[in-house]
Design an enzyme around this catalytic site. Sequence first.
Site, PDB file in Angstrom:
ATOM      1  CB  CYS A 155      -0.932   0.006   1.206  1.00  0.00           C
ATOM      2  SG  CYS A 155      -1.843  -1.533   1.399  1.00  0.00           S
ATOM      3  CG  HIS A 280      -2.984   3.808   5.301  1.00  0.00           C
ATOM      4  ND1 HIS A 280      -2.813   3.781   3.936  1.00  0.00           N
ATOM      5  CD2 HIS A 280      -2.983   2.504   5.708  1.00  0.00           C
ATOM      6  CE1 HIS A 280      -2.706   2.518   3.533  1.00  0.00           C
ATOM      7  NE2 HIS A 280      -2.806   1.738   4.583  1.00  0.00           N
ATOM      8  CG  HIS A 314      -6.534   0.142   0.605  1.00  0.00           C
ATOM      9  ND1 HIS A 314      -5.561   0.773  -0.134  1.00  0.00           N
ATOM     10  CD2 HIS A 314      -5.909  -0.351   1.707  1.00  0.00           C
ATOM     11  CE1 HIS A 314      -4.404   0.665   0.496  1.00  0.00           C
ATOM     12  NE2 HIS A 314      -4.589   0.000   1.619  1.00  0.00           N
TER      13      HIS A 314
END
Length: 391
Positions: A155, A280, A314
């Site tokens: 990520c 995040h 995401h």
Amino acid sequence: MFYLNQLGMICALGDNHAEISRRLFAGDSGVAMTRRYSPERELALGCVESLLPDIESLPLKHRSRNNQLALAALAQIRPQVDAAIQRFGANRVAIVLGTSTSGIAQTEAAFRYRLVNGELPADFSYAQQEMASPTAMLATELGVSGPSYVHSSACASSAKAMASAARLLKMGICDAVLTGGVDSLCAFTIAGFAALESVSAARCNPFSANRNGINIGEGAALFLMTGAEATVSLRGWGESSDGYHISAPDPSGNGARIAMEQALARAGLKPGQCDYVNLHGTATQQNDAMEGRAIAALFGDQVALSSTKPFTGHALGAAGAVEAGLCWLAMQDSNPQGYLPPHLWDGVRDLQLPQLNLQAVGARLGHPLRSALSNSFAFGGANASLVLERE
């Protein structure tokens, strides 16, 4: 100075600046329920629904949905990229991207074909799933010969790619960099996160007491980064490694805090000078708890915060670039009142977390957004933070 001159972006919110901005500030999520990648279970995913470029003319090794997303983002800024190549020369333009899936979806389709037909299809190439495929494809498409490589650190991939792009410019290795990230949805990724019990069946609910996992998304965000003055610059970046666990973050948030502190220091900012933090904010129990502690320790409870993952899902390797792209859009002249990306959730605070200043739909600064910090915290403790500043 490293300026983000242009942005091409496609995600679950849309495929152009106006649509993405409108939906973002209106609180209109792009996450929707589907069985497209999990036939046995309906899930909330951030799918790109836009028509993507035809890739039949590309070499077989470059044909993938991932590369279609990259081309869709490139098409939005192609004239400016071509002008940079003309100005600086093909050998002075670099491409640095982040990805985590590349063309794995094509491999999935090929193996499904083999189960039925006993052999792989003629239109399959192993190279479609190579991590370097997006940069190789774009270098060929654009005819550039500068440095070209991919970061694949889960990520944090595209945030790290953008930091690398700035370093290339700083070292004088090139004069322009096409940088950002691209990732595409596939059954492999969704099954993997489901096996970790990290996937939410409904829209994700970051920092809520009721949070129960992430929504996977897809998209691409490509910046043209040069030294030519523009509205927004990449003023700072910070990177750290927890070395704590293969998938769980360090509960103390120390690694995340180090990345944020480095980014702010490089940008010459104190925490109190930062207008907004893009969290995040995955909506998993452990990540939100860790990030909440790190944010509170560094910023206290006053800085404006939101997680934009309930809007886009995401996007994994593309998440850092997509979320930097949302900050970039919020910093443009078209947003003089400084409307902030809102935090979509059920409003039920987790009393085990510090008090955080999460922004509702319609929240604004009353002046242009001057500085934003965007966080990307990955599996394996790979942490990256970016500071964008309006010049």
